[in-house]
Design an enzyme around this catalytic site. Sequence first.
Site, short mmCIF file in Angstrom:
data_model
loop_
_atom_site.label_atom_id
_atom_site.label_comp_id
_atom_site.label_asym_id
_atom_site.label_seq_id
_atom_site.Cartn_x
_atom_site.Cartn_y
_atom_site.Cartn_z
N SER A 238 1.26 -0.77 0.05
CA SER A 238 0.00 0.23 -0.02
C SER A 238 0.95 1.51 -0.02
O SER A 238 1.76 0.95 0.92
CB SER A 238 -0.83 0.23 0.94
OG SER A 238 -1.30 1.29 1.79
N TYR B 143 -2.80 -0.52 10.02
CA TYR B 143 -3.25 -0.80 8.64
C TYR B 143 -1.85 -0.67 8.06
O TYR B 143 -0.49 -1.25 7.43
CB TYR B 143 -3.98 -0.55 7.77
CG TYR B 143 -4.23 -0.87 5.99
CD1 TYR B 143 -3.84 -1.55 5.78
CD2 TYR B 143 -3.56 0.37 5.22
CE1 TYR B 143 -4.43 -2.41 4.45
CE2 TYR B 143 -3.92 0.03 3.48
CZ TYR B 143 -4.38 -1.24 3.67
OH TYR B 143 -3.87 -1.62 1.73
#
Length: 260
Positions: free
Chosen positions: A141, A154
């Site tokens: 990400s 995350y």
Amino acid sequence: MVTGAGQGIGAAVTRALVAAGAVVAAVDRNPGPLAALAEEFAAEPAGGDPAAAGGVRPYVLDVTDAAAVESTVDLVERQLGPLGVLVNVAGILRTSPAVELTDEDWAATFAVNTTGVFHTCRAVGRRMAERGTGAVVTVGSNAAGVPRAGMAAYAASKAAATMFTRCLGLELARSGVRCNIVSPGSTDTEMQRALWGGDAEAAERRVVDGDPAGWRVGIPLGRIAQPADIAEAVAFLVSDRARHITMHDLYVDGGATLRA
């Protein structure tokens, strides 16, 4: 083998690899979407050989279970032959201010996003190294490189998975195994839409325009990514066209992080 193949980016990666002629061991812990994906490619290959033509073979697996990962990889190689490609897509998102994160949310996020990558890479990478060939891509990400409010667990888990994959790439390079990362930005998936709430159109516009109050720039290209955009980057990195690329982190985010 593609993990998290049941939906979103994982399903798009599976379709892209099948289109390139691969037979894909599609892995997901949710059997419903996995069965639906496999049904798209239900035709039997000529001669009955499951590895003779592109297609999807479903395998229900929770990547947080190390023993199950090992046994599933064994089963896949017995049924389909040696794995030449591993794509780690399985992931979860638990949002919360950092100081309010629960132990359970933190542990669950790392169990899937980081430890799951470790489990699959260990099982498949060892076999690839013995054979002297293979390609691994971890879908990370852009949050791994740029702070995001409310996404501490995350972002940290993706940063850990990114560096693990790069270290693996260094260790396996002499064995002919390439390991890379594709780091998406905001992509139109169920995970993304879960963040948007009721008015999806207005929420998407906020993502594209940016949010100064949240210290977040917009997307210079002016559009949110589609899963196929990420899948095409993955398909390139596992192909022979990328044969001299390893330990690379390819951002596919429309310029959203200004490649900070």
